[in-house]
Structure formats: C-alpha cells, structure tokens
Design a protein around this motif. Structure first.
Motif, PDB file in Angstrom:
ATOM      1  N   ILE A  49       0.865  -1.179   0.000  1.00 25.89           N
ATOM      2  CA  ILE A  49       0.000   0.000   0.000  1.00 25.89           C
ATOM      3  C   ILE A  49       0.902   1.230   0.000  1.00 25.89           C
ATOM      4  N   ALA A  50       0.877   1.968  -1.110  1.00 20.83           N
ATOM      5  CA  ALA A  50       1.801   3.087  -1.282  1.00 20.83           C
ATOM      6  C   ALA A  50       1.367   4.321  -0.508  1.00 20.83           C
ATOM      7  N   ASP A  51       0.060   4.550  -0.369  1.00 21.86           N
ATOM      8  CA  ASP A  51      -0.444   5.740   0.316  1.00 21.86           C
ATOM      9  C   ASP A  51      -0.593   5.479   1.810  1.00 21.86           C
ATOM     10  N   SER A  52      -0.455   6.534   2.587  1.00 24.88           N
ATOM     11  CA  SER A  52      -0.615   6.409   4.032  1.00 24.88           C
ATOM     12  C   SER A  52      -2.087   6.176   4.385  1.00 24.88           C
ATOM     13  N   VAL A  53      -2.342   5.244   5.307  1.00 17.51           N
ATOM     14  CA  VAL A  53      -3.701   4.962   5.761  1.00 17.51           C
ATOM     15  C   VAL A  53      -3.886   5.354   7.226  1.00 17.51           C
ATOM     16  N   ARG A  54      -2.872   5.954   7.841  1.00 18.61           N
ATOM     17  CA  ARG A  54      -2.948   6.295   9.265  1.00 18.61           C
ATOM     18  C   ARG A  54      -4.113   7.253   9.544  1.00 18.61           C
TER      19      ARG A  54
END
Length: 354
Positions: A49-54
């Motif tokens: 997963i390249a994008d941040s999900v925080r």
C-alpha cells in the motif's frame, strides 16, 4: 459527499474486480488508493500500500470470483496491512461473499462461511458491506456489523424498462426453495407466479448430511436402536410446472447463477409448456465452466446479472448475457457509512427475501 471528510476516506482494491472499484470511486469523486497486490514465484500473496492509511477510514473493495481462494487471501492481507498501519476503520466491500453457499453443516464437513467470517473479522475488518447473501443468517457469523444490500430494485427496473410487454410475464421460481423470492418480485410487478417442482438436480436441502446414517458396527452388549422407525428415502416426482406459462414471458429469478444446467433444464420445460420468451435474473453471475456455451444453445433469451462479479469474457462468448450496474448503490452505502448517516434509506421498500 462532504468535502471536509473526503481526505479521511480511502478506497483500495484487490485484483478481483478493479473495474467496479473505479466506478465506485468515480461516483464518490475520489481516486482509488495506490496499492499493488501481486504473487511471488512461490504463489505467496504480496501487498504493498503506497499511500498512508494512518487515521483514515479505509474501504477495501474485493469480491468473490473463480479465483476465490486468492481473493480471500488478498482481502485478509490488505485488511491486516491497514490494521497494522493504524487505519482508523477498515470496511470490507464484498459484493459477492465467497463460500456463502457453504453455510450449512454437511455430513462430516464444516460450516465454511463461518470460518471465512471469523478470519475476516480477525484480520482487521470492523464493518462489512455485501449484497444478496445466499442466506441472510450468514450475518450472524460475523463479529462486526454487516450491511446486506439488495440488487432487486435494479433488476425490477430492468424488467420494466427493457422487457417489452412485461405485463404479459409470469415470475418463475426454479425450485420451491426460491418461491418466496419469486413471490416478492411478482407482488412488486403485479404479475403471476409459477413454480417448477421435481427438478432433476438434487437440491441443497436433500443432500445427505449424515444424521440418518446407521452405525457401521453393532454393539455386542446392547442394541438401543431397536424399534426405531426407518427413514423413508426421498423420491423426486417428474419435473412439472405449477402455474400457467402458456403464451407468456417466463422470468426466472434467483440470487446467483453458477452452473447453468439446472436453469437450462428449467427453460426447456417452460418452452414445452408454451412460454414464448424466457429470461433469467440473478444478482451474482458466476457463470462457471462452459456456462456461456450452454446459455447460447439453450431456449433462454436473456441472462441478466449485476456487475458484482466480473464476467466480460463470458459476455464475449455469449451475446445473451446482459449486465446491470450496481456501483451507485455501493457508492451510496460507502458515503452514508463514512458520513455516519442512516442506511435505512437504502432498504426502504426493499424487503425481498433471500
């Protein structure tokens, strides 16, 4: 959608149905998150997963296809990756729930759909959006909320807009078990109903589950079963149609269409009874094996399914297969859950039984 909350929403997808994910994201006014799912040379599933999900609400779009086991592992690994990356919530958008037909105990097997439900919840999913479960009771297998959406309004709209002279139609239940669903369609369309009885294919309820099998060894000390009545074996009557279909359009309805042999056999009987056009309506179009060829050579005029499962290859092999887009319903469900709005609007006047 509220633009202030768009940044908190993220949609990612596995390899099962990226076209549906793109349609949903487009309706939500966002882009699908950057995530790649691939298989190593030893067939292990890798998720990146390249994008941040925080701190974000992540919606994972993954449906069940013929590659069902890989679909499940991709979903579990994606959910666990989001969980360990501190996502605020993880919602699984699974239009067709894999293994949903294995929801009853069979002989010395197990209830597989409950096992799948437990794995999904343990992987990190804390909400589920699905569509037309094979049995509504499957929702009880999950330790998280489940929204079981209905595709019936889209299929009813197709009947009203795309079937000429649908007022001369009769809704057909392929077996007595689907009579309740057929009755619901008939009541909404103000049409008659017919039921096919004595279908050649063995029904799920008639499969041997081991409860009536006698013990293989007799006890030397006592025979407690003496005097018990013997269970009479079931014998299906010849296939018959209960209801008048002569000179009418026959519309068979079901929740899924996979092995089409039973549908073809039913269509042949309906044709013999005088039906001049035959349609098949189903939410999930698995269309496994040589289904396109069987449909093409059958008396069935059209098979109408939704895009919960990709079937573009089958459509190229058979011109009778038509698709109804339900991405607007899934997008609206995501929007309402994300904005903490009521879901009852999506179920208003839709109480079709499975």
């Amino acid at each position: 959608m509220d633009r202030s909350k768009v940044g908190e929403l993220m949609v990612i997808t596995g390899n099962s149905h990226p076209e549906l994910a793109d349609l949903i994201a487009k309706r939500l006014g966002i882009k699908v998150g950057a995530a790649s799912i691939y298989h190593k040379t030893n067939r292990e599933t890798m998720v990146d997963i390249a994008d941040s999900v925080r701190g974000k609400d992540v919606y994972i779009i993954q449906t069940g296809t013929k590659d069902v086991n890989n679909n499940i592992m991709e979903l579990l690994i994606m959910a666990y990756a989001c969980k360990t990356s501190s996502a605020r919530s993880i919602v699984g958008v699974i239009p067709y729930l894999p293994y949903s037909k294995q929801c009853k105990m069979r002989k010395r097997g197990c209830i597989v759909s409950k096992l799948v439900a437990k794995m999904m919840c343990r992987s990190g999913l804390n909400h589920l959006i699905t569509m037309d479960l094979h049995q509504k009771e499957i929702q009880g297998f999950f330790d998280c909320p489940v929204d079981n959406l209905r595709a019936s309004p889209f299929l009813l709209q197709y009947i009203q807009e795309s079937i000429p002279d649908f007022r001369n139609a009769v809704i057909v239940a392929r077996d007595p078990g689907s009579a309740k669903k057929a009755t619901s369609y008939a009541e909404r369309l103000r049409l008659g109903i017919a039921v096919i009885h004595g279908e050649q294919k063995e029904a799920e309820s008639d499969m041997v589950d081991g409860r009536h099998s006698p013990p293989t060894l007799r006890s030397r000390t006592m025979d407690a079963a003496r005097g018990m009545p013997v269970m009479t074996a079931k014998e299906k009557p010849p296939i018959n149609v209960v209801g008048d279909v002569g000179g009418r359009i026959a519309i068979m309805v079901d929740d899924m269409i996979d092995d089409v042999r039973s549908f073809v056999a039913a269509a042949e009987v309906l044709k013999e009874r005088g039906a001049y056009k035959i349609y098949v309506m189903a939410t999930h179009g698995l269309l496994s094996s040589d289904a396109p060829r069987l449909i093409e050579d059958s008396p069935i005029d059209e098979v109408v399914v939704t895009n919960t499962i990709p079937h573009e290859i089958q459509k190229m092999q058979c011109h009778k297969i038509k698709t109804v887009d339900i991405s607007v319903l899934l997008a609206e469900a995501i929007r309402r859950i994300h904005n903490k709005e009521s879901m009852s609007y999506l179920f208003r006047n839709v109480t079709l039984e499975d």
